[in-house]
Motif scaffolding. Structure first.
Motif, PDB file in Angstrom:
ATOM      1  N   ARG A  97       0.870  -1.491  -0.242  1.00  0.00           N
ATOM      2  CA  ARG A  97       0.129  -0.125  -0.178  1.00  0.00           C
ATOM      3  C   ARG A  97       1.161   1.614  -0.102  1.00  0.00           C
ATOM      4  NH1 ARG A  97      -4.914   1.525   3.816  1.00  0.00           N
ATOM      5  NH2 ARG A  97      -5.566   3.104   2.629  1.00  0.00           N
ATOM      6  N   LYS A  98       0.691   2.256  -0.867  1.00  0.00           N
ATOM      7  CA  LYS A  98       1.493   3.468  -0.517  1.00  0.00           C
ATOM      8  C   LYS A  98       0.957   4.703   0.463  1.00  0.00           C
ATOM      9  CE  LYS A  98       1.325   5.869  -4.903  1.00  0.00           C
ATOM     10  NZ  LYS A  98       0.814   6.381  -5.780  1.00  0.00           N
ATOM     11  N   ASN A  99       1.601   5.068   1.014  1.00  0.00           N
ATOM     12  CA  ASN A  99       1.967   5.432   2.033  1.00  0.00           C
ATOM     13  C   ASN A  99       1.841   7.407   2.051  1.00  0.00           C
ATOM     14  OD1 ASN A  99       4.734   6.630   2.256  1.00  0.00           O
ATOM     15  ND2 ASN A  99       5.623   5.214   2.856  1.00  0.00           N
ATOM     16  N   ALA A 100       1.673   7.971   2.332  1.00  0.00           N
ATOM     17  CA  ALA A 100       1.566   9.825   1.982  1.00  0.00           C
ATOM     18  C   ALA A 100       2.360   9.968   1.596  1.00  0.00           C
ATOM     19  CB  ALA A 100       1.308   9.694   3.893  1.00  0.00           C
ATOM     20  N   SER A 101       3.808   9.427   1.604  1.00  0.00           N
ATOM     21  CA  SER A 101       5.013   9.379   1.333  1.00  0.00           C
ATOM     22  C   SER A 101       4.837   9.015   0.147  1.00  0.00           C
ATOM     23  CB  SER A 101       5.891   9.240   1.910  1.00  0.00           C
ATOM     24  OG  SER A 101       6.319  10.164   3.211  1.00  0.00           O
ATOM     25  N   TYR A 122       5.875   2.257  -1.296  1.00  0.00           N
ATOM     26  CA  TYR A 122       4.690   1.314  -1.007  1.00  0.00           C
ATOM     27  C   TYR A 122       5.711   0.215  -0.221  1.00  0.00           C
ATOM     28  CZ  TYR A 122       2.255   2.501  -4.875  1.00  0.00           C
ATOM     29  OH  TYR A 122       1.910   2.813  -6.213  1.00  0.00           O
ATOM     30  N   SER A 123       4.567   0.428   1.201  1.00  0.00           N
ATOM     31  CA  SER A 123       4.967  -0.893   2.553  1.00  0.00           C
ATOM     32  C   SER A 123       3.699  -1.797   1.794  1.00  0.00           C
ATOM     33  CB  SER A 123       4.813  -0.149   3.766  1.00  0.00           C
ATOM     34  OG  SER A 123       3.529   0.238   4.208  1.00  0.00           O
TER      35      SER A 123
END
Length: 512
Positions: A273-277, A280-281
């Protein structure tokens, strides 16, 4: 957990007494069923960890891998997301996330590292943002202008070595996704839509993405004190009628194996999942079924979802000293096998020696498949335990009963403790397809009885009496009230219309 049951007053009867009670209560008398003790918990990976349970678009529910029964030189991988899709859950029906990478990993040398990765990414398209509708009319094709909300996807093939990307190429671009099955009126021929979403690639592979019936079958009432504490709650397919979002990929087997002499591949799926920055994690991971449900304790579940097979040594104690057999012994008095459980390490972390264990294997949680074993003409639901070497735990077919097979292994089947344990749910409620993508068609949102007094071709708008009465309700006063209300509404509308016309005429005369 045992203390909780004891304080709650649950009676500990002999196992024979409990089995007889379950058989009588549930009508489960079947040949060969010696004991129906609790299954191994939830559906394969439905809401299995605290964090992922709150983000269903990223929740990888099940993974399957098998030699294609109708194309024996190919291997099929099916991975599912979004658990418990209620078919009528509109107007915002079920979509793959746009800020996710849905990955299928291949380890073809047994070192617990992926050598190939197929990455699916999705885009959502809306034709008319001024309507709340998913579709604005009957949908005849994936390109129908009445299909208001659509998705497409790309596939990248990534080759890796020692966890480093060596090569990447796009092998599919803007492939259409099969939509959610809104209902019979909106999608009168859903199979046609599904067939249009099957796409052949130039490298000989075939791909599909879209909604499907949830292929996993299990009784999830295990959470009610292990099937009620007395086996009174077994034999019900809790997932019946629910859908999932599926990704299916059929690839020429030679593309994914190391060589003809080393035909075993390890497979797992993940969601990133793409984070706010903008990075992807990994938030979800699935290989062998049931591992993160009943093998890993709560403290390790989110950690497991964020990890890779290469680091699975940190979870080894969860396999060698499993909790489930102890719970079954405490409640149902079936002795737990002695620990450490090296038999479970061989089956779930290495593969069965001489069947699907690669040479020099690094123990890791992967779904291992020997691609050189031909499909069975008559698959047996217990797979290898019943002599069918083309089935689970050699990969996983849609028809494999992994609840029963896993439970029997956990309770010591491979250690000489022969048993016939299970949850009394032996097959899916829908038949699977004989051809790719093999999963069954999704249940439609319009399922259920019609309004009383109507048929499939009967127009309810022409009836103000029983036709407006919900199916299953009584007639009489309610029907009269409905009809009376409708008539009163119609009369009121006519009166208002007449009054408005009179007012316009009166105002017009005054103006002159």
């Amino acid at each position: 957990m045992t203390t909780t049951i004891s304080k709650g007053g649950a009676r500990r009867r002999s196992i024979a007494t409990m089995i007889c009670g379950a058989l009588a209560a549930g009508g489960l008398a079947a040949a060969g069923v010696t004991a129906l003790v609790p299954g191994t918990a939830a559906a394969s990976s439905h809401r299995e960890a605290p964090l992922i349970s709150g983000t269903p678009q990223f929740d990888n529910t099940d993974l399957y891998a098998f030699v294609s029964p109708d194309k024996k030189d190919t291997t099929t991988i099916v991975a599912n997301w979004i658990p418990f899709e209620e078919p009528g859950g509109g107007p915002n029906f079920y979509q793959f996330a746009e800020d996710a990478q849905y990955d299928l990993h291949i380890d073809n040398d047994g070192d617990a590292q992926d050598d190939l990765l197929f990455r699916y990414t999705f885009k959502t398209h809306v034709k008319n943002k001024k309507t709340f509708l998913y579709n604005t009319g009957a949908v005849d094709s994936l390109y129908d202008p009445d299909l208001n909300v659509t998705q497409t996807y790309d596939i990248e093939l990534i080759k890796l070595k020692n966890k480093h990307e060596m090569y990447k190429t796009k092998i599919a671009d803007d492939v259409p996704v099969a939509p959610s099955n809104v209902g019979k009126a909106s999608m009168p021929n859903y199979k046609k839509l599904r067939d249009q979403a099957i796409h052949k690639l130039t490298n000989g592979s075939t791909t599909f993405a879209g909604q499907a019936d949830d292929p996993f079958f299990a009784d999830l009432r295990v959470f009610d004190l292990l099937y009620g504490g007395n086996l009174s709650e077994v034999g019900n397919d809790t997932l019946k009628g629910y859908n999932v979002n599926s990704i299916a990929l059929q690839v020429p087997t030679h593309m994914i194996v190391q060589s003809s002499k080393q035909p075993v591949v390890g497979i797992w799926s993940t969601t990133q999942r793409k984070n706010a920055s903008g990075y992807y994690s990994q938030v979800s991971r699935l290989g062998m079924p049931l591992v993160n449900e009943v093998v890993n304790p709560i403290k390790d579940k989110d950690k497991f979802n964020a990890s890779s097979p290469y680091g699975d040594a940190q979870f080894l104690k969860n396999v060698t000293n499993p909790e489930l057999p102890k719970l079954i012994e405490a409640i149902y008095k079936i002795p737990a096998p002695k620990e450490p459980r090296n038999d479970l390490v061989d089956v779930f972390l290495k593969g069965v020696k001489g069947l699907n264990q690669p040479p020099y294997v690094t123990p890791a949680e992967e779904l291992r498949l020997n691609t050189s074993i031909a499909p069975s003409a008559h698959p047996k639901r217990l797979g290898v335990l019943d002599g069918d070497t083309a089935g689970f735990p050699n990969g996983r077919r849609l028809t494999d009963d992994v609840i029963d097979a896993s439970l029997q292994v956990v309770e010591g089947e491979l250690l000489g403790a022969k048993n016939d344990l299970g949850d009394a749910v032996d097959k899916n409620d829908k038949n699977f397809e004989k051809y790719f993508p093999y999963v069954a068609l999704p249940t439609e949102g319009s399922r259920g009885p019609l309004a009383k007094g109507t048929t499939g071709t009967n127009d309810v708008r022409s009836q103000l009496g029983d036709a407006l009465q919900p199916a299953g309700t009584s007639g009489g006063t309610d029907t009269m009230l409905i009809a009376g209300s409708a008539a009163a509404g119609a009369a009121g509308f006519l009166l208002l219309t007449a009054g408005f016309v009179w007012w316009r005429r009166n105002m017009g005369n005054r103006a002159y």
